[in-house]
Design an enzyme around this catalytic site. Structure first.
Site, mmCIF file in Angstrom:
data_model
loop_
_atom_site.group_PDB
_atom_site.id
_atom_site.type_symbol
_atom_site.label_atom_id
_atom_site.label_comp_id
_atom_site.label_asym_id
_atom_site.label_seq_id
_atom_site.Cartn_x
_atom_site.Cartn_y
_atom_site.Cartn_z
ATOM 1 N N GLY A 46 2.479 -2.022 3.801
ATOM 2 C CA GLY A 46 2.026 -1.631 2.578
ATOM 3 C C GLY A 46 0.874 -2.497 2.037
ATOM 4 N N GLU A 47 0.899 -3.194 0.937
ATOM 5 C CA GLU A 47 -0.219 -4.355 0.574
ATOM 6 C C GLU A 47 0.601 -5.440 0.350
ATOM 7 O OE1 GLU A 47 -3.561 -3.078 1.655
ATOM 8 O OE2 GLU A 47 -3.294 -4.749 0.602
ATOM 9 N N SER A 48 0.505 -6.328 1.210
ATOM 10 C CA SER A 48 1.194 -7.533 1.257
ATOM 11 C C SER A 48 0.890 -8.430 -0.175
ATOM 12 C CB SER A 48 0.904 -8.710 2.216
ATOM 13 O OG SER A 48 -0.485 -8.969 2.530
ATOM 14 N N CYS A 78 4.102 -4.901 9.474
ATOM 15 C CA CYS A 78 2.898 -5.086 8.940
ATOM 16 C C CYS A 78 2.666 -6.041 7.723
ATOM 17 C CB CYS A 78 2.120 -3.537 8.903
ATOM 18 S SG CYS A 78 0.513 -3.766 8.965
ATOM 19 N N ARG A 105 -5.121 -11.364 8.283
ATOM 20 C CA ARG A 105 -4.980 -10.036 7.854
ATOM 21 C C ARG A 105 -6.238 -9.125 8.324
ATOM 22 N NH1 ARG A 105 -4.718 -10.094 1.768
ATOM 23 N NH2 ARG A 105 -4.019 -8.064 1.948
ATOM 24 N N ILE A 134 -1.788 0.090 11.227
ATOM 25 C CA ILE A 134 -2.531 0.658 9.968
ATOM 26 C C ILE A 134 -3.057 -0.367 9.268
ATOM 27 C CG2 ILE A 134 -2.436 2.003 7.993
ATOM 28 C CD1 ILE A 134 -0.122 3.388 9.156
ATOM 29 N N ARG A 135 -4.413 -0.798 9.438
ATOM 30 C CA ARG A 135 -4.932 -2.074 8.888
ATOM 31 C C ARG A 135 -4.216 -3.215 9.104
ATOM 32 N NH1 ARG A 135 -5.362 -2.153 3.131
ATOM 33 N NH2 ARG A 135 -7.321 -3.575 3.368
ATOM 34 N N HIS A 170 4.213 -0.139 13.101
ATOM 35 C CA HIS A 170 5.106 0.633 12.311
ATOM 36 C C HIS A 170 6.115 1.565 13.006
ATOM 37 C CE1 HIS A 170 3.037 -0.319 8.415
ATOM 38 N NE2 HIS A 170 2.017 -0.140 9.166
ATOM 39 N N GLU A 172 8.790 2.433 12.430
ATOM 40 C CA GLU A 172 9.537 3.381 11.286
ATOM 41 C C GLU A 172 8.564 4.693 11.090
ATOM 42 O OE1 GLU A 172 7.800 0.680 10.292
ATOM 43 O OE2 GLU A 172 6.237 1.040 8.778
#
Ligand code: GLN
Length: 193
Positions: A46-48, A78, A105, A134-135, A170, A172
């Site tokens: 997600g967004e850390s 991630c 990052r 993903i990013r 990821h 998952e």
């Protein structure tokens, strides 16, 4: 054995689906008190920055340290790996520091925000692991106690130190369950001690 998934933001539901498939009891974690009910915690992608802000504001930091001291296991994917790292750059941000790695990052740049690759991991053997990025961050340093379980493009992408497992990709979001299974073994061996 019950697993918690930090459910603030990001792809926590995907981890929940994996745990259900594997028949493991799990719960969404939103309050520090819930750490006493679980033996392993998954920090999702997600967004850390958002997750870190939540952890600060909800008073998670000391309870998470206690959880680690009590033998709790962690699995970060991630953004979750970024939260576990000792040092975070691009830009610098604070982190939990449970895993002796440095991460940069959003390290793959704008042109290749997201991609999928297959890499044979010596730790798992064939078939290769499918890796969805993903990013994603890049792990730029691993400390002496850190085991590298898989690499991509010359960088570690799956690492473990003690009861802490982290992937910059990821697992998952794929059908391969081997990385989650490794985490569950880690949780079991930690609980047995
Ligand atoms: N770019 C995100 C961050 O820096 C991580 C992306 C992800 O978790 N897929 O926090």
């Amino acid at each position: 054995m019950k697993i918690g998934v930090l459910a603030v933001q990001g792809d926590f539901a995907a981890h929940g689906r994996v745990l259900e498939q594997l028949g493991v009891p799990w719960c969404e974690v939103r309050h520090p008190e819930q750490l006493s009910e679980i033996s392993g915690l998954i920090l999702p992608g997600g967004e850390s920055t958002t997750m870190l802000k939540f952890l600060f504001e909800e008073g998670f930091l000391e309870p998470l340290r206690d959880f680690a001291r009590r033998g709790g296991a962690f699995f970060g994917t991630c953004a979750g790996a970024i939260l576990l790292a000792r040092e975070v750059t691009n830009p610098h941000q604070p982190s939990l520091g449970f895993l002796d790695i440095s991460v940069q990052r959003n390290a793959y740049g704008r042109q290749i925000n997201s991609f999928v690759d297959r890499v044979l991991s010596p730790a798992f053997g064939p078939p290769p692991l499918e890796m969805v990025y993903i990013r994603a961050p890049i792990i730029t340093r691993v400390g002496p106690g850190v085991e590298v379980l898989a690499e991509h493009g010359g960088h570690p992408v799956l690492v473990q130190q003690g009861r802490c497992l982290a992937a910059t990709f990821h697992p998952e979001l794929t059908e391969d369950r081997r990385v989650h299974e490794r985490f569950l073994q880690l949780v079991e061996s930690a609980s047995a001690r």
